[in-house]
Write a protein that holds these residues in place. Structure first.
Motif, short mmCIF file in Angstrom:
data_model
loop_
_atom_site.label_atom_id
_atom_site.label_comp_id
_atom_site.label_asym_id
_atom_site.label_seq_id
_atom_site.Cartn_x
_atom_site.Cartn_y
_atom_site.Cartn_z
N MET A 79 0.81 -1.21 0.00
CA MET A 79 0.00 0.00 0.00
C MET A 79 0.85 1.27 0.00
N ALA A 80 1.93 1.28 0.78
CA ALA A 80 2.79 2.46 0.81
C ALA A 80 3.41 2.72 -0.55
N ARG A 81 3.76 1.65 -1.26
CA ARG A 81 4.40 1.83 -2.57
C ARG A 81 3.45 2.41 -3.61
N ILE A 82 2.15 2.11 -3.51
CA ILE A 82 1.22 2.67 -4.50
C ILE A 82 0.83 4.10 -4.15
N GLY A 83 1.18 4.55 -2.93
CA GLY A 83 0.95 5.95 -2.61
C GLY A 83 0.00 6.24 -1.48
N ILE A 84 -0.28 5.24 -0.63
CA ILE A 84 -1.16 5.45 0.52
C ILE A 84 -0.34 5.26 1.80
N GLY A 85 -0.23 6.32 2.60
CA GLY A 85 0.47 6.27 3.88
C GLY A 85 -0.52 6.38 5.01
N ARG A 86 -0.14 5.90 6.20
CA ARG A 86 -1.09 5.87 7.31
C ARG A 86 -0.39 6.04 8.65
N THR A 87 -1.06 6.75 9.55
CA THR A 87 -0.70 6.71 10.97
C THR A 87 -1.79 5.90 11.69
N PHE A 88 -1.50 5.51 12.93
CA PHE A 88 -2.41 4.62 13.65
C PHE A 88 -2.90 5.27 14.94
N GLN A 89 -4.13 4.90 15.32
CA GLN A 89 -4.73 5.39 16.56
C GLN A 89 -3.85 5.01 17.75
N ASN A 90 -3.41 3.75 17.78
CA ASN A 90 -2.45 3.29 18.78
C ASN A 90 -1.08 3.28 18.12
N LEU A 91 -0.17 4.07 18.66
CA LEU A 91 1.13 4.25 18.03
C LEU A 91 1.80 2.92 17.71
N ALA A 92 2.36 2.83 16.50
CA ALA A 92 2.98 1.59 16.06
C ALA A 92 4.47 1.81 15.78
N LEU A 93 5.13 2.52 16.70
CA LEU A 93 6.55 2.79 16.55
C LEU A 93 7.40 1.61 17.02
N PHE A 94 8.64 1.58 16.56
CA PHE A 94 9.63 0.64 17.08
C PHE A 94 10.34 1.37 18.22
N HIS A 95 9.94 1.08 19.44
CA HIS A 95 10.34 1.89 20.58
C HIS A 95 11.83 1.85 20.86
N ARG A 96 12.50 0.74 20.53
CA ARG A 96 13.93 0.64 20.84
C ARG A 96 14.80 1.24 19.74
N LEU A 145 12.18 17.47 14.65
CA LEU A 145 12.58 16.26 15.35
C LEU A 145 14.10 16.02 15.29
N ALA A 146 14.81 16.86 14.56
CA ALA A 146 16.26 16.65 14.41
C ALA A 146 17.00 16.60 15.75
N PRO A 147 16.64 17.42 16.73
CA PRO A 147 17.39 17.38 18.01
C PRO A 147 17.27 16.04 18.73
N VAL A 148 16.24 15.25 18.44
CA VAL A 148 16.07 13.97 19.14
C VAL A 148 16.30 12.79 18.19
N ALA A 149 16.93 13.04 17.04
CA ALA A 149 17.06 12.03 16.00
C ALA A 149 17.72 10.75 16.48
N HIS A 150 18.68 10.85 17.40
CA HIS A 150 19.43 9.66 17.81
C HIS A 150 18.98 9.09 19.16
N LEU A 151 17.83 9.55 19.64
CA LEU A 151 17.27 9.02 20.88
C LEU A 151 16.27 7.90 20.57
N PRO A 152 16.11 6.94 21.49
CA PRO A 152 15.10 5.89 21.27
C PRO A 152 13.71 6.50 21.24
N ALA A 153 12.91 6.09 20.26
CA ALA A 153 11.58 6.67 20.10
C ALA A 153 10.71 6.46 21.34
N GLY A 154 10.87 5.30 21.99
CA GLY A 154 10.03 4.97 23.13
C GLY A 154 10.31 5.80 24.37
N ALA A 155 11.44 6.53 24.38
CA ALA A 155 11.79 7.32 25.56
C ALA A 155 11.28 8.75 25.49
N LEU A 156 10.57 9.08 24.40
CA LEU A 156 10.17 10.47 24.17
C LEU A 156 8.70 10.69 24.54
#
Length: 258
Positions: A79-96, A145-156
């Motif tokens: 889906m992303a390749r054909i041009g549809i992007g999505r965010t989720f109601q419950n965050l789906a980040l890779f926290h580490r 977001l550049a100032p936090v680029a190298h921090l783990p996403a789950g810690a923010l």
């Protein structure tokens, strides 16, 4: 065939889970380059419809056209390749993973490399990786977001994580951006800032936005058109001012006593 003015057509989409009708013949168009709000009380069918647009659910009947072609035969991971992007109601980040690494995950959907090319570290693969990383850094700068680029996403903080997920969705260069409850958990000031950001993204990146949101002030302030669902049916669509005055919409949200 989709008209040039519409990027997405939802055509008589129905979804059933056993004997439960989650969507009942829903149809609407999403104008190209616009911001369309999809609203309704809890259980109205909004998330079910979003999951159909993402190919996580398969409609029982009906069709969904994107850029004039049915998406029902497209695999969910394409889906992303054909041009549809999505965010989720419950965050789906890779926290580490770091913020940068999370955004690079989204950028990789536009990459051409495969396992063998990566293993051999071919020159064109290294060039592509550099281009994707430059794109990711550009989005991090754009979304502060550049100032936090190298921090783990789950810690923010939660609000920052929302922007990380948005950056990851934008990294796939979508033509259509699906936003699922982006204001959930944010305070009033953060919601106002988010609304301005969505308009800026739409204008700067020339994409189309389909927004599912309970936060009515956000929907009404940025949407140019609104579709209202209730119990799996579309009960009204129109301009934000028309939606706010419509008796059936008022009844769906407030009850027949109002």
């Amino acid at each position: 065939m989709t008209s040039p003015s519409s990027i997405l057509e939802v055509r008589n989409v129905a979804v059933q889970f056993g004997g439960i009708v989650a969507l009942d013949g829903v149809s609407f168009d999403v104008p190209r380059g616009g911001i369309l709000g999809l609203i309704g009380p809890n259980g109205a069918g909004k998330t079910t419809l979003f999951n159909c647009l993402s190919r996580l659910y398969v409609p029982s009947s009906g069709d969904i056209l994107f850029d004039g072609r049915s998406i029902l035969g497209v695999a969910p991971h394409r889906m992303a390749r054909i041009g549809i992007g999505r965010t989720f109601q419950n965050l789906a980040l890779f926290h580490r993973l770091t913020v940068l690494e999370n955004v690079l995950v989204g950028a990789q959907t536009r990459g051409r490399s495969d396992f063998l090319s990566n293993a051999l570290r071919l020159p064109w693969v290294r060039r592509e990786e550099k281009l994707l990383e430059d794109k990711a850094w550009g989005l991090l700068e754009y979304l502060d977001l550049a100032p936090v680029a190298h921090l783990p996403a789950g810690a923010l903080p939660f609000g920052t994580q929302k922007r990380i997920e948005l950056a990851r969705a934008l990294a796939s260069e979508p033509k259509l951006l699906l936003l699922d409850e982006p204001a959930g958990g944010l305070n009033h000031e953060e919601v106002e800032t988010l609304g301005r950001l969505f308009r800026r993204i739409r204008d700067d990146m020339r994409l189309t936005v389909l927004l599912v949101e309970h936060h009515m002030s956000l929907v009404m302030s940025i949407s140019e058109h609104v579709v209202v669902l209730n119990f799996g049916r579309k009960i009204f669509e129109g301009l934000p001012a028309e939606v706010q005055r419509h008796p059936e919409v008022i009844e769906a949200y407030l009850g027949s006593g109002h």
